[in-house]
Design a protein around this motif. Structure first.
Motif, mmCIF file in Angstrom:
data_model
loop_
_atom_site.group_PDB
_atom_site.id
_atom_site.type_symbol
_atom_site.label_atom_id
_atom_site.label_comp_id
_atom_site.label_asym_id
_atom_site.label_seq_id
_atom_site.Cartn_x
_atom_site.Cartn_y
_atom_site.Cartn_z
ATOM 1 N N SER A 12 35.482 88.237 68.600
ATOM 2 C CA SER A 12 36.693 88.255 67.786
ATOM 3 C C SER A 12 37.028 89.682 67.394
ATOM 4 O O SER A 12 36.186 90.580 67.494
ATOM 5 N N LEU A 13 38.248 89.890 66.938
ATOM 6 C CA LEU A 13 38.717 91.197 66.512
ATOM 7 C C LEU A 13 39.176 91.119 65.063
ATOM 8 O O LEU A 13 39.632 90.072 64.605
ATOM 9 N N PRO A 14 39.108 92.212 64.325
ATOM 10 C CA PRO A 14 39.639 92.219 62.963
ATOM 11 C C PRO A 14 41.144 91.967 62.962
ATOM 12 O O PRO A 14 41.817 92.194 63.958
ATOM 13 N N LEU A 56 39.296 100.376 68.090
ATOM 14 C CA LEU A 56 38.164 99.462 68.176
ATOM 15 C C LEU A 56 37.766 99.342 69.636
ATOM 16 O O LEU A 56 38.600 99.063 70.494
ATOM 17 N N ALA A 57 36.519 99.590 69.939
ATOM 18 C CA ALA A 57 36.040 99.533 71.322
ATOM 19 C C ALA A 57 35.602 98.120 71.660
ATOM 20 O O ALA A 57 34.745 97.547 70.994
ATOM 21 N N LEU A 58 36.225 97.547 72.671
ATOM 22 C CA LEU A 58 35.774 96.243 73.154
ATOM 23 C C LEU A 58 34.453 96.437 73.890
ATOM 24 O O LEU A 58 34.285 97.386 74.647
ATOM 25 N N SER A 110 46.852 85.108 67.083
ATOM 26 C CA SER A 110 47.229 85.714 68.354
ATOM 27 C C SER A 110 45.940 85.978 69.121
ATOM 28 O O SER A 110 44.871 85.453 68.758
ATOM 29 N N SER A 111 46.031 86.764 70.160
ATOM 30 C CA SER A 111 44.832 87.058 70.942
ATOM 31 C C SER A 111 45.070 88.279 71.806
ATOM 32 O O SER A 111 46.201 88.698 72.031
ATOM 33 N N ILE A 138 40.319 87.096 73.438
ATOM 34 C CA ILE A 138 39.657 87.378 72.166
ATOM 35 C C ILE A 138 40.626 87.101 71.021
ATOM 36 O O ILE A 138 41.725 87.654 70.989
ATOM 37 N N PRO A 139 40.258 86.219 70.062
ATOM 38 C CA PRO A 139 41.165 85.890 68.944
ATOM 39 C C PRO A 139 41.547 87.127 68.139
ATOM 40 O O PRO A 139 40.722 88.006 67.897
#
Length: 508
Positions: free
Chosen positions: A322-324, A335-337, A385-386, A414-415
């Motif tokens: 997930s992402l912030p 932000l690094a995936l 979203s994603s 990724i959400p």
């Protein structure tokens, strides 16, 4: 590998494979009768790196490793010396006067004096040179990524010409009259006139041809993979016609003909096949060291390279779950995936990683290194979203001297929660209308995109539309009792607070 035709004509094809550990050279005594040929000795201490080819000129054997070029006494098998000063040597060919060494990573060829072992010069060639063959007059170099063969004057080291051949030219062998090139990329052999440099013809052979050797009468091609894995194609040197296809061991790669016999390394079977050049029949199969690749016959002995191959790295997956949340109009990230197992290959393997944006909220960007950042577009509606991303990792290894690229693709959705700012009404125009409703009012404000409800007091507007920038709503007023009311807008970011700027007055 060197093939010896007659006493003075020597040609060479260099083959190599990425390996770990020390290179060993196996000497096979090619006694007569041929069926009596057997392993004479195994020579260690030749080198300890990954790239190498082998070529015998009858006096010395030259083995190219990542450390240098080792000179071996052909009569005793003793390592005479290792020549430094070359750039990661790979393929090698000796014509008895000079030794020609391929430097694949540097797109050059180094010329060495065969009698003194002194480096004479370094010559620029095409992209990713892999095969080299000297007939004493000219030196012929295959350039894998240029799809060309470079011709060099053997006496001066001067560039003569580049010749366009097939796709991914690999092995090369010159018999003095014609030059024969194995093109791995399109399963063909190109015949070149050695005197003019013109292409005579292109011949389709087996799958993935690697090694090639001409003895002046026949041309022998090792077909390395696919449906013809385990075969050698014999061509007529005078016409280029296919004479026969010969089944040998598993994974034929290097090949060298001395005119009487043809010697083939079967790197997956750890054997060498001996073929009678006059009949095309397999005389015997000789067990040698692990993973034999390069081979060179000088008419008296056959010299074979051996080593143990290393497996390449496995695939990978994207693991970020997930992402912030990110807020419209506010800077987000970076932000690094993250991904597991990507780009973790170790020398001598190399890996490249490419991120591909499949779906990305407007305003965000994904860098080539997987860093997500940006300022979210004000046109976006808040809520779930994603980010859908796709990563492709390509790992490059070597199978023999053929570059093998293994591609693994991972994709993940990724959400991502988009937080829309609370809407605000900054003005209303008209500011009044009939209590019976049906008037049109223009409502201006911020963060109005995604509006779901517009109220005049406690009653919803009959209808409304929001402009593309989310700054203006055009609403039709509902019936309402006379008097002033607050106009409020509800979006995914909340409901606008009341203020003196949002007042609309209903009149009788």
């Amino acid at each position: 590998m060197t093939t010896r035709f007659g006493r003075y004509l020597r040609t060479a094809l260099a083959g190599s494979l990425l390996f770990g550990g020390a290179l060993t050279a196996v000497m096979i005594g090619g006694a007569i009768p041929a069926s009596a040929a057997s392993v004479v000795r195994t020579i260690t201490g030749v080198g300890d790196d990954s790239y190498f080819g082998i070529s015998s000129d009858g006096t010395d054997v030259w083995a190219a490793t990542g450390e240098g070029v080792s000179e071996i006494d052909a009569s005793t098998g003793a390592v005479v010396q290792t020549i430094d000063g070359v750039n990661g040597p790979d393929g090698v060919s000796s014509d008895g006067t000079h030794v020609w060494v391929i430097n694949s990573d540097y797109d050059t060829v180094t010329e060495i004096d065969a009698s003194t072992a002194a480096i004479i010069r370094t010559i620029a060639v095409g992209s990713e040179p892999v095969g080299v063959s000297s007939d004493g007059t000219d030196v012929w170099v295959t350039n894998l990524f240029s799809n060309t063969v470079t011709e060099i004057d053997a006496s001066t080291g001067a560039f003569v010409r580049d010749i366009a051949v097939g796709v991914e030219p690999f092995g090369v062998s010159s018999d003095g009259s014609h030059v024969w090139v194995a093109n791995q990329g399109d399963d063909t052999v190109t015949e070149i006139d050695a005197s003019t440099g013109s292409v005579v013809q292109t011949i389709t052979v087996g799958d993935d041809p690697a090694g090639i050797s001409s003895d002046g009468t026949h041309v022998w091609v090792a077909n390395n993979s696919g449906s013809t894995d385990g075969t050698v194609t014999e061509l007529s040197a005078s016409t280029g016609a296919i004479v026969r296809t010969i089944t040998v061991g598993d994974g034929p790669y290097g090949i060298s003909s001395d005119g009487a016999h043809v010697w083939v390394t079967n790197f997956e079977a750890n054997t060498v096949s001996e073929i009678d050049a006059s009949t095309g029949s397999v005389v015997q199969t000789i067990t040698v060291g692990g993973t034999p690749i390069g081979i060179s016959s000088d008419g008296t002995d056959v010299w074979v390279e051996n080593e143990i191959a290393i497996a390449g790295p496995s695939g990978f997956t994207i693991t970020t779950s997930s992402l912030p949340a990110c807020t419209e109009g506010a800077a987000y990230g970076p932000l690094a995936l993250q991904e597991t197992g990507a780009g973790t290959s170790t020398s001598p393997y190399s890996a490249t990683l490419k991120w591909k944006k499949v779906t990305l909220p407007k305003g965000l960007t994904l860098s080539s290194t997987g860093v997500l950042s940006g300022t979210l577009s004000s046109k976006l509606v808040g809520g779930p979203s994603s980010v859908t991303v796709q990563v492709t990792e390509t790992v490059t290894t070597l199978n023999g001297r053929k570059k093998v690229r293994t591609t693994t693709t991972a994709q993940a959705t990724i959400p991502l929660a988009i937080i829309q700012p609370q809407p605000a009404v900054t003005s209303v125009h008209k500011t009044s209308g009939r209590s019976s409703g049906g008037n049109t009012a223009s409502i201006k404000g911020t963060a109005l995109d995604g509006a779901s409800v517009v109220t005049f007091g406690t009653v919803n507007a009959i209808s409304f539309t929001v402009n593309s920038s989310g700054t203006t709503i055009t609403a039709v007023t509902p019936p309402e009792e006379a008097g002033p009311v607050d106009v409020r807008v509800t979006t995914p970011g909340g409901t606008s607070p009341t203020s003196s700027a949002d007042v609309f007055t209903f009149t009788l």
